[in-house]
Structures are given as C-alpha cells and as structure tokens.
Design an enzyme around this catalytic site. Structure first.
Site, PDB file in Angstrom:
ATOM      1  N   CYS A   1       0.834  -1.191   0.000  1.00  0.00           N
ATOM      2  CA  CYS A   1       0.000   0.000   0.000  1.00  0.00           C
ATOM      3  C   CYS A   1       0.876   1.251   0.000  1.00  0.00           C
ATOM      4  O   CYS A   1       1.897   1.324   0.691  1.00  0.00           O
ATOM      5  CB  CYS A   1      -0.903   0.003   1.227  1.00  0.00           C
ATOM      6  SG  CYS A   1      -2.050   1.383   1.276  1.00  0.00           S
TER       7      CYS A   1
ATOM      8  N   ALA B   1     -11.019  -0.695   4.831  1.00  0.00           N
ATOM      9  CA  ALA B   1     -10.101   0.439   4.930  1.00  0.00           C
ATOM     10  C   ALA B   1      -8.674  -0.006   4.686  1.00  0.00           C
ATOM     11  O   ALA B   1      -8.222  -0.978   5.262  1.00  0.00           O
ATOM     12  CB  ALA B   1     -10.218   1.084   6.324  1.00  0.00           C
ATOM     13  N   CYS B   2      -7.956   0.699   3.835  1.00  0.00           N
ATOM     14  CA  CYS B   2      -6.577   0.339   3.512  1.00  0.00           C
ATOM     15  C   CYS B   2      -5.698   0.496   4.733  1.00  0.00           C
ATOM     16  O   CYS B   2      -5.704   1.523   5.399  1.00  0.00           O
ATOM     17  CB  CYS B   2      -6.050   1.226   2.390  1.00  0.00           C
ATOM     18  SG  CYS B   2      -4.352   0.877   1.916  1.00  0.00           S
ATOM     19  N   GLY B   3      -4.945  -0.552   5.040  1.00  0.00           N
ATOM     20  CA  GLY B   3      -3.965  -0.474   6.108  1.00  0.00           C
ATOM     21  C   GLY B   3      -4.538  -0.640   7.498  1.00  0.00           C
ATOM     22  O   GLY B   3      -3.831  -0.417   8.470  1.00  0.00           O
ATOM     23  N   VAL B   4      -5.811  -1.038   7.627  1.00  0.00           N
ATOM     24  CA  VAL B   4      -6.362  -1.245   8.961  1.00  0.00           C
ATOM     25  C   VAL B   4      -5.584  -2.348   9.668  1.00  0.00           C
ATOM     26  O   VAL B   4      -5.142  -2.212  10.790  1.00  0.00           O
ATOM     27  CB  VAL B   4      -7.864  -1.604   8.884  1.00  0.00           C
ATOM     28  CG1 VAL B   4      -8.365  -2.066  10.244  1.00  0.00           C
ATOM     29  CG2 VAL B   4      -8.646  -0.392   8.444  1.00  0.00           C
TER      30      VAL B   4
END
Length: 294
Positions: free
Chosen positions: A90, A127-130
């Site tokens: 990411c 959600a990206c990077g949760v």
C-alpha cells in the site's frame, strides 16, 4: 508482471523479533534476550477497474507477502494463472510507514472486480492499512484492564507438572498424534477441563464455550495451557475470557507478547522438562521455590 520496488523509509519488520525473557530452569533464574517469531497482520486487497476491495486479513510472519497473497487468491478461486497484473504494498501517504508493509494490493488484469458472492467470506475491513487495528480496538473496548487484578500466584513447581497433566487428558491425541490440546487448570494445578481439536484456536474456543455455558466466566482464577505455540488469536481469546495466566509448551509470537503486556496477562512459553520462559507479567509466577530462596 509489475512489482512495487520504490524505496520508502519505514520500520519494516522481519521474520524475527528480539525480546527480553526471564528463564527459569530447575533452581536457576535469569533474565536474557530471546528471539520470537514475528506475527503481524496482512491485509489483502483486490484492485480492478478503478475499484478496490479487501478480501482478507490474515496473521502471518513477514516475508514472501506477494507470494502469500497470490497463493491465497488462487486457492480461493479468486485469481488464476494470468489474472494478476501487479502486486505491491500500500502506498497511501496518510498511512503509518510500518502499516504499508502490512497491506498488499493485488491488481487484476480485468475490467472489474470479480463476483465474490460465492467465495468464502474473508472480508473484515474495507479500509486500507487497517491490518487488525479495528479488531484490536474492539478487544480493548471489551477487555479494559481493571485497575487492580485479583491476586493470582502460581508456584513454578506447579507449572512444571501441567504439560504431563494435559497430555494425560488428551485421549484422542494418544491415538492419532495429530491434535492440539488446551486445558484449564486451577492455580494449584488441578485440571478443570481439557479440549482437543485440529486447530489450536478451536481447542481454546471449546474451553471458553464450556466455561460460558456452565456459567464459569470470567476465568480470572484459572491457568490456560496450550500444547503448541501461542499467537495473537489465542491471546485475544484469553483476554476476552479474563484469563490472567497463559502457558504454552512451545514459543509465543511477537504479537502475542505485545498483547499479553498490554492486557496484563502473564505469558509463559517453552514450558517443558522443568523449565520455562516468562515473556510478560512475571509477578504472578512464584519462582522462589524453584530458585531455592528461603
């Protein structure tokens, strides 16, 4: 195939994490450094046609993350040979640097995302990077550490006898040699319940279910022993059940140690042949008798 090769400053974790432990062996007690297998969450996202979706969050030891993501998608029938156009970490600028290496985005060679309605449901967050943050926050909400814990003290000599008692109660393991075991014990070492399963997490779930259905929770006056390694999931289950002492005959992961320290749980590893390591909250283990202190 494209790969994300951009160098970015970050505290990227490797497969091994250093830690401090207290080692108890017979009458000897000493503090030293130790190596833990790193355990970190990996979020796997799909990207196609300008849309993205998280399909899974799994706990893993960092390393070969792209291969892990590709193999997972192939095994689930989501992406076959030739379907993957690129894999990368990411790159969201508002994401913590260390979290960028805990999120893998798989870009498919397709005009749109595949229909995942028939696939097994691994979706935990969009959600990206949760990367497990939501589940950890939920655990904190459910299991706030009380200001004063009820006193629990277990002699080191009592811990020495737990693995044999667990093994003696593992009837199915004695026949198959292929099951994990988990046992609940009193502070004086008396076995209360032992459960077996092909998954160590399932065995712990069975124990907690036994206590829940019998009105025996919380389990803050009990010791949990598992027959294998102890990772994040087991510590999460222990915290939810109020267990204050968790022991394992094998090693803990780095995230298990972090969770034990945050929630004030005593974590013991490598409990075998009258020796063990204490990775968190050693004050609940009485080592005076083991050390020969009057």
């Amino acid at each position: 195939m494209e790969w994300d090769g951009v160098a970015r400053p970050t505290a990227r974790l490797g497969p091994v994490t250093r830690s401090r432990v207290r080692t108890v062996s017979g009458s000897a007690v000493r503090d030293r450094r130790d190596d833990l297998a790193t355990e970190e969450p990996l979020e796997i996202r799909l990207l196609a046609g300008g849309e993205s979706r998280t399909v899974a969050i799994t706990m893993r030891t960092p390393g070969a993350d792209f291969e892990l993501a590709a193999g997972f998608l192939h095994g689930e029938g989501i992406a076959g040979p030739g379907d993957i156009a690129a894999i990368g970490y990411c790159t969201d600028e508002d994401l913590d640097p260390e979290a960028r290496y805990n999120t893998v985005t798989v870009r498919l060679d397709a005009p749109r995302l595949p229909d995942l309605a028939t696939a097994r449901n691994f979706l935990t967050s969009s959600a990206c990077g949760v990367c497990g943050t939501a589940s950890l926050d939920a655990l904190r909400d459910r299991c706030a550490v009380p200001a004063v814990r009820p006193p629990v003290a277990v002699p080191a000599t009592t811990l020495y006898g737990l693995p044999d008692r667990l093994r003696e109660a593992q009837g199915v393991f004695g026949r198959t040699g292929g099951l994990h075991g988990a046992g609940l014990f009193t502070p004086d070492g008396a076995p209360l319940a032992v459960r077996e399963d092909v998954g160590r997490h399932n065995a712990v779930d069975k124990l907690v279910g036994w206590a829940l259905l019998g009105g025996r929770t919380p389990l803050d006056r009990h010791v949990l022993l598992v027959s294998g390694r102890v990772g994040y999931e087991i510590m999460q289950k222990a915290a939810s059940a109020g267990i204050q002492i968790v022991c394992a005959v094998s090693a803990p992961s780095s995230l298990a140690v972090d969770l034990a320290r945050e929630f004030g749980i005593t974590l013991v590893g490598f409990l075998r042949e009258e020796r063990f390591n204490i990775y968190a909250c050693p004050e609940r283990i009485d080592v005076e008798q083991a050390a020969g202190t009057p």
